[in-house]
Design an enzyme around this catalytic site. Structure first.
Site, PDB file in Angstrom:
ATOM      1  N   GLU A 171     147.915  44.102  20.318  1.00 57.32           N
ATOM      2  CA  GLU A 171     148.249  42.835  20.960  1.00 57.32           C
ATOM      3  C   GLU A 171     147.156  41.820  20.691  1.00 57.32           C
ATOM      4  O   GLU A 171     146.006  42.167  20.435  1.00 57.32           O
ATOM      5  CB  GLU A 171     148.404  43.028  22.475  1.00 57.32           C
ATOM      6  CG  GLU A 171     149.616  43.847  22.844  1.00 57.32           C
ATOM      7  CD  GLU A 171     149.702  44.158  24.331  1.00 57.32           C
ATOM      8  OE1 GLU A 171     150.584  44.943  24.698  1.00 57.32           O
ATOM      9  OE2 GLU A 171     148.899  43.636  25.098  1.00 57.32           O
ATOM     10  N   CYS A 184     141.987  36.145  21.635  1.00 57.26           N
ATOM     11  CA  CYS A 184     141.345  37.451  21.759  1.00 57.26           C
ATOM     12  C   CYS A 184     141.901  38.393  20.695  1.00 57.26           C
ATOM     13  O   CYS A 184     143.099  38.644  20.646  1.00 57.26           O
ATOM     14  CB  CYS A 184     141.621  37.994  23.157  1.00 57.26           C
ATOM     15  SG  CYS A 184     140.893  39.617  23.396  1.00 57.26           S
ATOM     16  N   CYS A 191     140.211  53.265  19.696  1.00 56.28           N
ATOM     17  CA  CYS A 191     138.754  53.151  19.648  1.00 56.28           C
ATOM     18  C   CYS A 191     138.183  54.553  19.552  1.00 56.28           C
ATOM     19  O   CYS A 191     138.692  55.472  20.205  1.00 56.28           O
ATOM     20  CB  CYS A 191     138.238  52.449  20.909  1.00 56.28           C
ATOM     21  SG  CYS A 191     136.457  52.142  20.892  1.00 56.28           S
ATOM     22  N   CYS A 195     134.767  55.168  26.654  1.00 54.87           N
ATOM     23  CA  CYS A 195     134.309  54.615  27.934  1.00 54.87           C
ATOM     24  C   CYS A 195     135.286  55.067  29.031  1.00 54.87           C
ATOM     25  O   CYS A 195     136.510  54.934  28.877  1.00 54.87           O
ATOM     26  CB  CYS A 195     134.231  53.094  27.851  1.00 54.87           C
ATOM     27  SG  CYS A 195     133.103  52.563  26.533  1.00 54.87           S
ATOM     28  N   CYS A 198     137.985  52.646  30.466  1.00 50.47           N
ATOM     29  CA  CYS A 198     138.758  51.858  29.504  1.00 50.47           C
ATOM     30  C   CYS A 198     139.929  52.663  28.972  1.00 50.47           C
ATOM     31  O   CYS A 198     139.749  53.781  28.490  1.00 50.47           O
ATOM     32  CB  CYS A 198     137.851  51.439  28.351  1.00 50.47           C
ATOM     33  SG  CYS A 198     138.748  50.653  26.984  1.00 50.47           S
ATOM     34  N   GLY A 264     139.299  48.158  20.389  1.00 45.21           N
ATOM     35  CA  GLY A 264     138.392  48.673  19.363  1.00 45.21           C
ATOM     36  C   GLY A 264     136.958  48.209  19.512  1.00 45.21           C
ATOM     37  O   GLY A 264     136.649  47.293  20.275  1.00 45.21           O
ATOM     38  N   GLU A 265     136.087  48.897  18.780  1.00 42.35           N
ATOM     39  CA  GLU A 265     134.664  48.565  18.784  1.00 42.35           C
ATOM     40  C   GLU A 265     134.350  47.840  17.464  1.00 42.35           C
ATOM     41  O   GLU A 265     134.281  48.460  16.404  1.00 42.35           O
ATOM     42  CB  GLU A 265     133.839  49.865  18.912  1.00 42.35           C
ATOM     43  CG  GLU A 265     132.352  49.716  18.687  1.00 42.35           C
ATOM     44  CD  GLU A 265     131.718  48.557  19.451  1.00 42.35           C
ATOM     45  OE1 GLU A 265     131.781  48.522  20.677  1.00 42.35           O
ATOM     46  OE2 GLU A 265     131.153  47.658  18.771  1.00 42.35           O
ATOM     47  N   SER A 318     128.559  45.009  26.387  1.00 43.17           N
ATOM     48  CA  SER A 318     129.199  45.646  27.547  1.00 43.17           C
ATOM     49  C   SER A 318     128.182  46.541  28.228  1.00 43.17           C
ATOM     50  O   SER A 318     128.029  47.704  27.881  1.00 43.17           O
ATOM     51  CB  SER A 318     130.404  46.471  27.078  1.00 43.17           C
ATOM     52  OG  SER A 318     131.357  45.614  26.498  1.00 43.17           O
ATOM     53  N   LEU A 319     127.513  46.005  29.214  1.00 45.91           N
ATOM     54  CA  LEU A 319     126.427  46.740  29.872  1.00 45.91           C
ATOM     55  C   LEU A 319     126.975  47.666  30.964  1.00 45.91           C
ATOM     56  O   LEU A 319     126.828  48.873  30.904  1.00 45.91           O
ATOM     57  CB  LEU A 319     125.418  45.731  30.434  1.00 45.91           C
ATOM     58  CG  LEU A 319     124.110  46.300  30.928  1.00 45.91           C
ATOM     59  CD1 LEU A 319     123.377  47.081  29.857  1.00 45.91           C
ATOM     60  CD2 LEU A 319     123.203  45.173  31.459  1.00 45.91           C
ATOM     61  N   ASN A 395     140.342  46.249  35.685  1.00 39.94           N
ATOM     62  CA  ASN A 395     141.799  46.267  35.620  1.00 39.94           C
ATOM     63  C   ASN A 395     142.264  47.720  35.593  1.00 39.94           C
ATOM     64  O   ASN A 395     142.066  48.405  34.600  1.00 39.94           O
ATOM     65  CB  ASN A 395     142.273  45.559  34.344  1.00 39.94           C
ATOM     66  CG  ASN A 395     143.203  44.423  34.671  1.00 39.94           C
ATOM     67  OD1 ASN A 395     143.208  43.916  35.779  1.00 39.94           O
ATOM     68  ND2 ASN A 395     143.970  44.008  33.702  1.00 39.94           N
ATOM     69  N   CYS A 438     149.957  43.835  31.628  1.00 47.04           N
ATOM     70  CA  CYS A 438     149.360  43.907  30.301  1.00 47.04           C
ATOM     71  C   CYS A 438     149.528  45.303  29.712  1.00 47.04           C
ATOM     72  O   CYS A 438     149.256  46.296  30.367  1.00 47.04           O
ATOM     73  CB  CYS A 438     147.880  43.570  30.385  1.00 47.04           C
ATOM     74  SG  CYS A 438     147.131  43.455  28.789  1.00 47.04           S
TER      75      CYS A 438
HETATM   76  N1  SAH Z   1     134.677  47.714  22.305  1.00 48.01           N
HETATM   77  C1  SAH Z   1     134.099  46.480  22.638  1.00 48.01           C
HETATM   78  C2  SAH Z   1     135.081  45.329  22.720  1.00 48.01           C
HETATM   79  C3  SAH Z   1     136.427  45.616  23.314  1.00 48.01           C
HETATM   80  S1  SAH Z   1     136.444  45.962  25.039  1.00 48.01           S
HETATM   81  C4  SAH Z   1     133.305  46.600  23.934  1.00 48.01           C
HETATM   82  O1  SAH Z   1     133.399  47.643  24.596  1.00 48.01           O
HETATM   83  O2  SAH Z   1     132.563  45.671  24.248  1.00 48.01           O
HETATM   84  C5  SAH Z   1     136.139  44.336  25.738  1.00 48.01           C
HETATM   85  C6  SAH Z   1     135.560  44.385  27.156  1.00 48.01           C
HETATM   86  O3  SAH Z   1     136.535  44.864  28.095  1.00 48.01           O
HETATM   87  C7  SAH Z   1     134.374  45.302  27.294  1.00 48.01           C
HETATM   88  O4  SAH Z   1     133.363  44.674  28.052  1.00 48.01           O
HETATM   89  C8  SAH Z   1     134.966  46.470  28.042  1.00 48.01           C
HETATM   90  O5  SAH Z   1     133.994  47.203  28.700  1.00 48.01           O
HETATM   91  C9  SAH Z   1     135.929  45.789  28.970  1.00 48.01           C
HETATM   92  N2  SAH Z   1     136.968  46.660  29.556  1.00 48.01           N
HETATM   93  C10 SAH Z   1     137.546  47.735  29.008  1.00 48.01           C
HETATM   94  N3  SAH Z   1     138.449  48.269  29.857  1.00 48.01           N
HETATM   95  C11 SAH Z   1     138.456  47.506  30.962  1.00 48.01           C
HETATM   96  C12 SAH Z   1     139.180  47.543  32.187  1.00 48.01           C
HETATM   97  N4  SAH Z   1     140.091  48.451  32.434  1.00 48.01           N
HETATM   98  N5  SAH Z   1     138.909  46.566  33.094  1.00 48.01           N
HETATM   99  C13 SAH Z   1     138.010  45.605  32.839  1.00 48.01           C
HETATM  100  N6  SAH Z   1     137.294  45.525  31.715  1.00 48.01           N
HETATM  101  C14 SAH Z   1     137.502  46.467  30.780  1.00 48.01           C
HETATM  102 FE1  SF4 Z   2     137.095  50.526  25.374  1.00 49.67          FE
HETATM  103 FE2  SF4 Z   2     135.206  48.998  24.159  1.00 49.67          FE
HETATM  104 FE3  SF4 Z   2     134.594  51.412  25.198  1.00 49.67          FE
HETATM  105 FE4  SF4 Z   2     136.123  51.249  23.016  1.00 49.67          FE
HETATM  106  S1  SF4 Z   2     133.991  50.647  23.204  1.00 49.67           S
HETATM  107  S2  SF4 Z   2     136.466  52.608  24.753  1.00 49.67           S
HETATM  108  S3  SF4 Z   2     137.341  49.395  23.457  1.00 49.67           S
HETATM  109  S4  SF4 Z   2     135.301  49.581  26.321  1.00 49.67           S
END
Ligand code: SAH
Ligand code: SF4
Length: 464
Positions: A171, A184, A191, A195, A198, A264-265, A318-319, A395, A438
């Site tokens: 998407e 976006c 990925c 995480c 996620c 994705g990363e 993404s800390l 989310n 979503c």
């Molecule tokens: N992989 C990359 C970019 C894609 S994820 C990354 O991790 O940064 C984009 C952002 O969405 C990241 O900060 C991720 O931690 C956050 N994210 C992933 N799942 C989420 C969720 N369920 N609710 C809120 N943020 C989320």
């Molecule tokens: Fe999700 Fe980004 Fe972690 Fe991959 S790296 S699992 S897209 S939050």
């Protein structure tokens, strides 16, 4: 069949003064598919069916899919050099290649033409030759959702590995605001990382997107929004006459900003992301400057410096946690690149200044990372780094063990961050009517019969 996951893609509007919370565009994928590999990804373990079944110490899945180029490749995403090589490949004499490549470049990225016949500054013979060897195909739009507030979401189809195999879907979301329009983008189907909060991390299937597929998402958005130069207002309106090389179309663009915050990363698909961003940022083409392109990473430390040197876009990290113990759990890549190493890489990111800050993303997880102690530790951690902090309401998705922090807690947390001198955006949801579900666009389309899919597709192709 999975239910929709409730993944974010929700961008948030102003709420209360100059404080913001910004939720990212996190997109949705589909499990399943054959195996393959990609050299740019590090593999530490074989893939489990889901992150929740991952063995202790598990950090990354193996990428499973491999991209096989179609017989007639699309020129979308090609750099000038690649266009010249393509022209060489079909026998265009060396002395003509540079000029022809520049003309094609303009037709592609300034005018957004969708067929070679529209490239009227090229001879009929060359147009026919190009059409015999290449296409201008973008990712196929399977469906489109438009929110009452103008937010749009497209479900895009990408080819799988073998003919007849299920294609991949990602998407792409467009979020208009008063002074900007943010798109976006996804960098991978699925990925390799896991995480724990996620949903993408639970998906088995992973394939890197090509540079063309990344640029193609922007082409689709501009097509669907009619966001090309005045002489070419959208699909079905091929330009008439020579495009003014080097002159992006007159008038205000709708897509002004890019965030690589979809599925994705991006730093594990480094070359394709870099090549795509360099095409997108070219001032004589799509013309979205690097200052308006933000790449989000979970902390692939070795590629952070490389991104600074070779891409030069804005960086978001993404800390999500202030201790290694917790970050190891939320972002397992932390076991490989712990917080201290990550912060060092951030501090050294080239070109940082007050006007070029790193954005630290922090997902608000109830009772996990949302205490006031965490907030104080967070501002301490980013001290001495030109930084912005984005608090992201979690989310939820079916099966997750996390909950979003209560609004009061988010506000208190945000207050600490704000008082410490960081903008801490608080945003109200955008595109809620289409984004509340979503990921469901995709799930819904998977349930449809062939006829229904066609109808959906036809609907998607109809201008509003
Ligand atoms: N992989 C990359 C970019 C894609 S994820 C990354 O991790 O940064 C984009 C952002 O969405 C990241 O900060 C991720 O931690 C956050 N994210 C992933 N799942 C989420 C969720 N369920 N609710 C809120 N943020 C989320
Ligand atoms: Fe999700 Fe980004 Fe972690 Fe991959 S790296 S699992 S897209 S939050």
């Amino acid at each position: 069949m999975r239910a929709g996951s409730g993944r974010p893609c929700a961008l948030y509007g102003r709420r209360g003064g100059n404080k913001w919370i910004e939720a990212p565009c996190v997109l949705e994928g589909r499990p399943g598919g054959p195996t393959g590999q990609n050299a740019s990804m590090t593999t530490l373990a074989t893939a489990p069916a889901s992150a929740s079944t991952a063995p202790a110490g598990f950090i990354e899945k193996a990428p499973l899919e491999r991209y096989v180029a179609p017989a007639r490749p699309s020129l979308i995403g090609f750099s000038r050099l690649e266009l010249m090589e393509a022209l060489a490949g079909i026998g265009v004499p060396e002395g003509k290649r540079r000029m022809r490549a520049q003309q094609i470049w303009s037709w592609l990225y300034v005018r957004g033409v969708t067929g070679f016949e529209a490239m009227t500054s090229l001879s009929k013979e060359l147009r026919a030759l190009l059409a015999a060897h290449f296409t201008l195909a973008r990712p196929e739009v399977v469906a489109e959702q438009i929110s009452v507030d103008g937010t749009r979401k497209w479900l895009l189809r990408l080819p799988g590995e073998r003919a007849g195999e299920a294609p991949h879907e990602v998407e792409c979301v467009y979020i208009p605001d008063t002074d900007r329009g943010t798109l976006c983008l996804s960098s991978q189907v699925g990925c390799t990382l896991t995480c724990s909060f996620c949903h993408t991390g639970t998906q088995r299937l992973v394939r890197n997107l090509t540079a063309g597929e990344i640029v193609g998402q922007i082409m689709v958005a501009r097509d669907r929004l009619g966001d090309w130069s005045a002489a070419h207002p959208g699909p079905g309106h091929p330009g008439t006459g020579e495009p003014a090389d080097g002159q992006p179309g007159a008038g205000r663009r709708l897509v002004t900003n890019i965030v690589m915050m979809g599925m994705g990363e991006p730093l594990y698909n480094f070359e394709a992301v870099r090549d795509a961003i360099l095409v997108v940022a070219d001032g004589e083409g799509l013309g979205i400057s690097k200052r308006r392109i933000t790449l989000s990473t979970s902390g692939v430390v070795p590629n952070i410096a490389r991104a600074g040197d070779e891409i030069g876009s804005m960086l978001a990290v993404s800390l999500h946690a202030v201790t290694d113990a917790l970050r190891d759990e939320l972002v397992p890549l932390n076991r490989k690149y712990p917080i201290r190493v990550l912060m060092e890489a951030c501090r050294n990111y080239p070109g940082l200044s007050n006007s070029k800050r790193i954005t630290f993303e922090y997902v608000m997880l109830k009772g996990v990372n949302d205490s006031l102690g965490d907030a104080h530790a967070l501002v301490k951690l980013v001290r001495n780094i030109p930084a912005k902090i984005n608090l992201i309401p979690f989310n939820p998705w079916p099966g997750t063990r996390y909950e979003c922090s209560d609004w009061d807690e988010i506000e208190k947390f945000s207050e600490v961050v704000f008082t410490a001198g960081y903008a801490s955006p608080v945003r109200t949801p955008r595109g809620r009517d289409i984004l509340a579900a979503c990921g469901q666009l995709k799930s819904a389309s998977e349930k449809l019969s062939a006829r229904e899919r066609l109808a959906l597709r036809a609907m998607a192709m109809t201008d509003d």
